[in-house]
Design a protein around this motif. Sequence first.
Motif, PDB file in Angstrom:
ATOM      1  N   GLY A 229       0.805  -1.212   0.000  1.00  0.00           N
ATOM      2  CA  GLY A 229       0.000   0.000   0.000  1.00  0.00           C
ATOM      3  C   GLY A 229       0.843   1.269   0.000  1.00  0.00           C
ATOM      4  N   SER A 230       0.172   2.368   0.300  1.00  0.00           N
ATOM      5  CA  SER A 230       0.872   3.654   0.333  1.00  0.00           C
ATOM      6  C   SER A 230       1.781   3.759   1.541  1.00  0.00           C
ATOM      7  N   ARG A 231       1.481   2.984   2.588  1.00  0.00           N
ATOM      8  CA  ARG A 231       2.315   2.941   3.774  1.00  0.00           C
ATOM      9  C   ARG A 231       2.741   1.497   4.019  1.00  0.00           C
ATOM     10  N   VAL A 232       3.830   1.317   4.721  1.00  0.00           N
ATOM     11  CA  VAL A 232       4.337  -0.013   5.019  1.00  0.00           C
ATOM     12  C   VAL A 232       3.730  -0.473   6.339  1.00  0.00           C
ATOM     13  N   ALA A 233       3.224  -1.699   6.366  1.00  0.00           N
ATOM     14  CA  ALA A 233       2.656  -2.280   7.585  1.00  0.00           C
ATOM     15  C   ALA A 233       3.638  -3.304   8.132  1.00  0.00           C
ATOM     16  N   ILE A 234       4.041  -3.101   9.383  1.00  0.00           N
ATOM     17  CA  ILE A 234       5.052  -3.947  10.025  1.00  0.00           C
ATOM     18  C   ILE A 234       4.392  -4.664  11.196  1.00  0.00           C
ATOM     19  N   THR A 235       4.428  -5.994  11.182  1.00  0.00           N
ATOM     20  CA  THR A 235       3.700  -6.786  12.161  1.00  0.00           C
ATOM     21  C   THR A 235       4.637  -7.489  13.125  1.00  0.00           C
ATOM     22  N   THR A 236       4.322  -7.384  14.419  1.00  0.00           N
ATOM     23  CA  THR A 236       4.976  -8.162  15.469  1.00  0.00           C
ATOM     24  C   THR A 236       3.873  -8.893  16.241  1.00  0.00           C
ATOM     25  N   ALA A 237       4.261  -9.682  17.234  1.00  0.00           N
ATOM     26  CA  ALA A 237       3.269 -10.382  18.051  1.00  0.00           C
ATOM     27  C   ALA A 237       2.389  -9.402  18.819  1.00  0.00           C
ATOM     28  N   SER A 238       2.861  -8.161  18.999  1.00  0.00           N
ATOM     29  CA  SER A 238       2.114  -7.172  19.775  1.00  0.00           C
ATOM     30  C   SER A 238       1.171  -6.321  18.939  1.00  0.00           C
ATOM     31  N   GLY A 239       1.251  -6.448  17.622  1.00  0.00           N
ATOM     32  CA  GLY A 239       0.389  -5.636  16.787  1.00  0.00           C
ATOM     33  C   GLY A 239       1.089  -5.173  15.536  1.00  0.00           C
ATOM     34  N   THR A 240       0.484  -4.215  14.855  1.00  0.00           N
ATOM     35  CA  THR A 240       0.986  -3.728  13.575  1.00  0.00           C
ATOM     36  C   THR A 240       1.213  -2.224  13.628  1.00  0.00           C
ATOM     37  N   LEU A 241       2.341  -1.812  13.133  1.00  0.00           N
ATOM     38  CA  LEU A 241       2.662  -0.395  12.965  1.00  0.00           C
ATOM     39  C   LEU A 241       2.664  -0.071  11.482  1.00  0.00           C
ATOM     40  N   ARG A 242       2.286   1.166  11.147  1.00  0.00           N
ATOM     41  CA  ARG A 242       2.332   1.618   9.754  1.00  0.00           C
ATOM     42  C   ARG A 242       3.175   2.875   9.667  1.00  0.00           C
ATOM     43  N   ALA A 243       3.913   2.975   8.586  1.00  0.00           N
ATOM     44  CA  ALA A 243       4.796   4.122   8.405  1.00  0.00           C
ATOM     45  C   ALA A 243       4.993   4.370   6.919  1.00  0.00           C
ATOM     46  N   ARG A 244       5.413   5.568   6.590  1.00  0.00           N
ATOM     47  CA  ARG A 244       5.693   5.908   5.186  1.00  0.00           C
ATOM     48  C   ARG A 244       6.912   5.173   4.684  1.00  0.00           C
ATOM     49  N   ALA A 245       7.867   4.924   5.577  1.00  0.00           N
ATOM     50  CA  ALA A 245       9.119   4.274   5.171  1.00  0.00           C
ATOM     51  C   ALA A 245       9.510   3.227   6.198  1.00  0.00           C
ATOM     52  N   CYS A 246      10.198   2.210   5.724  1.00  0.00           N
ATOM     53  CA  CYS A 246      10.679   1.158   6.614  1.00  0.00           C
ATOM     54  C   CYS A 246      12.108   0.802   6.211  1.00  0.00           C
ATOM     55  N   ILE A 247      12.982   0.773   7.192  1.00  0.00           N
ATOM     56  CA  ILE A 247      14.384   0.388   6.978  1.00  0.00           C
ATOM     57  C   ILE A 247      14.634  -0.899   7.745  1.00  0.00           C
ATOM     58  N   VAL A 248      14.988  -1.946   7.031  1.00  0.00           N
ATOM     59  CA  VAL A 248      15.186  -3.269   7.616  1.00  0.00           C
ATOM     60  C   VAL A 248      16.681  -3.515   7.764  1.00  0.00           C
ATOM     61  N   THR A 249      17.140  -3.608   9.002  1.00  0.00           N
ATOM     62  CA  THR A 249      18.576  -3.757   9.243  1.00  0.00           C
ATOM     63  C   THR A 249      18.948  -5.113   9.828  1.00  0.00           C
ATOM     64  N   VAL A 250      18.038  -6.072   9.761  1.00  0.00           N
ATOM     65  CA  VAL A 250      18.362  -7.401  10.284  1.00  0.00           C
ATOM     66  C   VAL A 250      19.442  -8.035   9.413  1.00  0.00           C
ATOM     67  N   PRO A 251      20.234  -8.977   9.953  1.00  0.00           N
ATOM     68  CA  PRO A 251      21.293  -9.602   9.157  1.00  0.00           C
ATOM     69  C   PRO A 251      20.746 -10.389   7.975  1.00  0.00           C
ATOM     70  N   VAL A 252      21.601 -10.582   6.987  1.00  0.00           N
ATOM     71  CA  VAL A 252      21.253 -11.372   5.817  1.00  0.00           C
ATOM     72  C   VAL A 252      20.761 -12.764   6.227  1.00  0.00           C
ATOM     73  N   GLY A 253      21.376 -13.328   7.252  1.00  0.00           N
ATOM     74  CA  GLY A 253      20.967 -14.655   7.704  1.00  0.00           C
ATOM     75  C   GLY A 253      19.509 -14.713   8.105  1.00  0.00           C
ATOM     76  N   VAL A 254      19.011 -13.647   8.714  1.00  0.00           N
ATOM     77  CA  VAL A 254      17.606 -13.592   9.126  1.00  0.00           C
ATOM     78  C   VAL A 254      16.708 -13.420   7.900  1.00  0.00           C
ATOM     79  N   LEU A 255      17.112 -12.551   6.975  1.00  0.00           N
ATOM     80  CA  LEU A 255      16.330 -12.365   5.753  1.00  0.00           C
ATOM     81  C   LEU A 255      16.195 -13.677   4.987  1.00  0.00           C
ATOM     82  N   LYS A 256      17.282 -14.435   4.914  1.00  0.00           N
ATOM     83  CA  LYS A 256      17.264 -15.683   4.155  1.00  0.00           C
ATOM     84  C   LYS A 256      16.530 -16.802   4.886  1.00  0.00           C
ATOM     85  N   SER A 257      16.363 -16.659   6.183  1.00  0.00           N
ATOM     86  CA  SER A 257      15.699 -17.711   6.956  1.00  0.00           C
ATOM     87  C   SER A 257      14.188 -17.733   6.745  1.00  0.00           C
TER      88      SER A 257
END
Length: 438
Positions: A229-257
């Motif tokens: 959508g127009s905003r990014v929705a980020i979900t955790t066990a506690s709920g969902t946050l929405r923002a115009r931008a999202c920067i994902v800094t987790v390690p490559v190992g996590v992305l590939k998992s």
Amino acid sequence: MLDRRTLLTGAGALAMSAASGHSPARAAEPDAVVIGAGAAGIAAARQLQAAGRSVIVLEARDRLGGRTFTDSSLGPSYDAGAMFIHWAERNPWTEIARELGVQTPNESRGGGFQLFQSGKPMPAGDRARRRGAFGEIDRRLDNADLDDRDLSVAQVLSDLGPDLAPVAASGMLLSIGEESARISARDYQRLWAGEDYVVPSGYGNLVARYAEGLDIRLGQPVTAIDWSGSRVAITTASGTLRARACIVTVPVGVLKSGAIRFTPQLPARTRDALAGIGMGALTKIALKVAGDRFGIAPGTTYFEAGSAERLISFDLFPDDRDLVIGYCGGDFARDLSTAGAGAAREQIIDLLAAMVGTEFRKAAGPVSFPAWWTDPFSHGSYSVCRPGHAGARDILAEPIGGKLWLAGEATAGGGAMTAGGAALAGRSAAAAAARLKV
């Protein structure tokens, strides 16, 4: 460190809003969400904050720093992850430390160096042969004319012959943390060099201090990111946050998992770049050793090199602390990580008893073993480009859909595999995100 106000409005905020029946997305819609409170995530959040953007950082662990972690579980502390401020002349952590009043002296030479073979002092002839082979690593890799080829480090060193080539190639285990056949020589050529500084008070502590005043929510592993959508929705066990931008800094190992589900899935170009990058397994094992020091000067290094595949280096009583810290990498480190802390402790005590004497067993205490390879929030120590994929880092850094960025040491180009590179990559992504209209 986080103050009380940050804790109250941070780690518990999502859970509190969910419990009260209010949507977390409506409770707070920041300009940006940063995923991961390691060096890249904290630097990105600082950059966004400086640009006047509201930002929330979500961190899966119950602590700050990611793979920069000063571990004090044994009493005396040590850096279980990043340890050196590499290429310190241009590393952002040099200036950050200066601003925070944190001392960063040049790397100490320590108290001497001894080579061993199966726990016994290595004969002089073998020592000279190994020094000569190690001396060829950078000379050959720096001078290799690869043209359009992207060979492995093992291939570049192979003409040293069947005796010296494995010895030289094994040097990658303790510098990159990976088997030389899995390392792109072109990517290695690209890595920056320079002075190394240390942080006596802890590199992990320095990174955590830089986070003071940020809205960081601990214990919030992200499970899904919807950027349709127009905003990014980020979900955790506690709920969902929405923002115009999202920067994902987790390690490559996590992305590939697959721990984070992307909707829509990441572009094919990004997925192909991820496929070309693996995670090394540089690993530290810290052992508490109290009482007798067996006449060993603090900072002495014992290097076990009997097998090219099972190198391990021991830093004995660094900075006069009651610790012995073992370093290993590659498949040997993966095996130790999988075996677990108890088995790893037995192995290193057996080896150190052979090196120092059987009385060492009486002085050996508990072990600390934050095994990055089996850690679900890292799946390795740092990123390694595979042969044939030297361009993967630049592709991975490209913005996705005008609202999503992958950032960290894996996207840092010549600064890859370092906390300094992670900070630069985080700042770069944040600068781009800050230019978006909110």
